[in-house]
Design an enzyme around this catalytic site. Structure first.
Site, mmCIF file in Angstrom:
data_model
loop_
_atom_site.group_PDB
_atom_site.id
_atom_site.type_symbol
_atom_site.label_atom_id
_atom_site.label_comp_id
_atom_site.label_asym_id
_atom_site.label_seq_id
_atom_site.Cartn_x
_atom_site.Cartn_y
_atom_site.Cartn_z
ATOM 1 N N LYS A 130 0.870 -1.184 0.000
ATOM 2 C CA LYS A 130 0.000 0.000 0.000
ATOM 3 C C LYS A 130 0.898 1.224 0.000
ATOM 4 C CE LYS A 130 -4.440 1.052 0.207
ATOM 5 N NZ LYS A 130 -5.640 0.351 -0.280
ATOM 6 N N ASP A 170 -7.008 4.364 -4.597
ATOM 7 C CA ASP A 170 -7.645 4.250 -3.278
ATOM 8 C C ASP A 170 -8.258 5.625 -3.022
ATOM 9 O OD1 ASP A 170 -7.933 2.414 -0.800
ATOM 10 O OD2 ASP A 170 -7.189 4.238 0.104
#
Ligand code: NDP
Length: 449
Positions: A130, A170
């Site tokens: 991430k 995201d």
């Protein structure tokens, strides 16, 4: 949690907190996993003695870098960029990029840790990662966003690759940002490769990637309801957020016969008792992706209620779909949901329920799907985008819809396999243990590394 498990977890968390001081979101994500995985490995020396969970909670590496760019007034701005490469035991690192002022190392470590389990659950060969930045795209011009994305990719491009690490979108990173970053990568590396997913269809993107997380979250709920002998038909649903995940969750709920009465953003929520139909939903998608407006404008447009600075969980509903951000359901919210007759929660956002809120859902024995299972549809279709890029082919929408539906069904089956006791499914336990086993077995095969 029984006393023995509590002791195991506390002992484990003591070391983790000492090694990662102040990283509260990361602590929370690990605590949630430890509560189910530690009892599972207690009598399994191959996992316990080789300290697999300890190794999984220490990222392979974290890259932190300066992102320097110029705003429209000619001022020099400095942000911080990150990429957390958590675990690549079962495939290249994979996980989104988040641009939001709340981004910290702790937030990205929690997300990368969760992503490792989620990607494992999809059954596709993807490890967990991430990244992102504390950059706030809100209020910035297109050109400012472009300059930021180019500056961000000028460093990130060294650390990613189609077989190394494949980021995606995201919060704050949608089609526009992915386009700017992919263009910059192509320019710097002089190669056209699938190094990002969520791309535009013209340059290697996959059909239904945009819709996949929201659709998948609803499919997972449908699977849980069917397993319990029920269906989505006629269910009143509360959805939070009004971004990518929330809007496509609404679309799928409508398709399956439910009625959505709320949406939100960081300024408050709207309550539309008549239901958010396809036409109203299109208004929200245009509002958020084209005009970049506030959800309160929906209330003005359609004459319904807007409640400022609050979340939608006080509205009575049969099903709840938190699709905005982490920790958006606290204990009081969970109590209200249960008291008002909520029968199921499917987490579209990552870790939207606080730890104690989850305990309330579980004590009340309502259906609860944790994010690592419920929102895995997005990364699953990202995995399919990677396959299409490698093979230089494009699947059609029907093929991809079928694949998404069958992946969500198989995640549900794996959760039942590992989480069912005495006819009741603990989806949190099922998702954590099923996600753990695949990664752990791959790590065992590699020896001590
Ligand atoms: P978007 O940026 O498209 O939308 C986020 C939405 O959540 C916006 O409505 C935003 O409101 C709201 N929001 C963000 N932060 C807060 C906050 N602190 N308080 C209240 N509302 C907030 O993001 P996505 O829809 O892509 O992501 C939503 C969630 O889903 C995240 O947790 C993400 O990690 C998760 N997720 C996303 C995937 C994807 O494919 N996109 C895949 C898997 C998980 P505002 O505009 O006011 O900020």
């Amino acid at each position: 949690m029984d006393a023995k498990t509590e002791h195991l977890v506390q002992e484990f968390m003591h070391g983790l907190i000492k090694r990662n001081p102040g990283q509260t979101e990361f602590h929370q994500a690990v605590y949630e996993v430890a509560g189910t995985v530690l009892p599972f490995i207690e009598n399994k020396p191959k996992y316990k003695d080789l300290r697999i969970l300890e190794r999984m909670t220490e990222p392979d590496r974290i890259v932190i870098f300066r992102v320097c760019w110029e705003d429209d007034e000619g001022n020099i701005r400095v942000n911080r960029g990150y990429r957390v490469q958590n675990n690549n035991a079962i495939g290249p690192y994979k996980g989104g990029l988040r641009f939001h002022p709340s981004v910290t190392e702790s937030v990205l470590k929690f997300l990368a840790f969760e992503q490792t389990f989620k990607n494992s659950l999809t059954g596709l060969p993807m490890g967990g990662g991430k990244g992102g930045s504390d950059f706030n795209p809100k209020g910035k011009s297109d050109r400012e966003v472009m300059r930021f994305c180019q500056a961000f990719m000028s460093e990130l491009f060294r650390h990613i690759g189609a077989d190394t690490d494949v980021p995606a979108g995201d919060i704050g990173v949608g089609a526009r940002e992915i386009g700017y970053m992919f263009g910059q990568y192509k320019r710097l590396a002089n190669e056209f490769k699938g190094i990002l997913t969520g791309k535009g269809l013209e340059f290697g993107g996959s059909l239904i990637r945009t819709e996949a997380t929201g659709y998948g979250t609803v499919y997972f709920m449908e699977n849980m309801l069917q397993h319990a002998g029920d269906s989505m038909d006629g269910k009143v649903c509360c959805v939070s957020g009004s971004g990518n995940v929330a809007t496509y969750a609404v679309e799928k709920i409508n398709h399956l016969g439910g009625k959505v009465v709320t949406l939100s953003d960081s300024s408050g929520f709207i309550y539309d008792e008549a239901g958010i139909d396809a036409e109203k939903l299109q208004y929200v998608i245009d509002l958020k992706t084209k005009r970049r407006g506030r959800i309160s404008e929906y209330a003005d447009e359609f004459g319904c209620k807007f409640v400022a600075d609050e979340r939608p969980w006080s509205v009575p509903c049969h099903l709840a779909f938190p699709c905005a951000t982490q920790n958006e359901i606290n204990v009081q919210d969970a109590q209200l949901l249960v008291k008002n007759g909520c029968q199921g929660v499917s987490e579209g956002a990552n870790m939207p329920s606080e730890q104690d809120a989850i305990a309330i859902f579980q004590d009340a024995k309502i259906l609860f799907a944790p994010s690592k299972a419920a929102n895995a549809g997005g990364v699953a279709v990202s995995g399919l985008e990677m396959s299409q890029n490698s093979a230089r082919i494009s699947w059609n929408e029907v093929e991809l819809q079928d694949l998404l539906q069958s992946i969500m069904k198989s995640i549900h089956e794996r959760c039942v396999e590992y989480g069912e006791t005495d006819g009741r499914v603990d989806y949190l336990k099922g998702a954590n243990v099923a996600g753990f086993v695949k990664v752990a077995d791959a790590m065992l095969a590699y020896g001590v590394v």
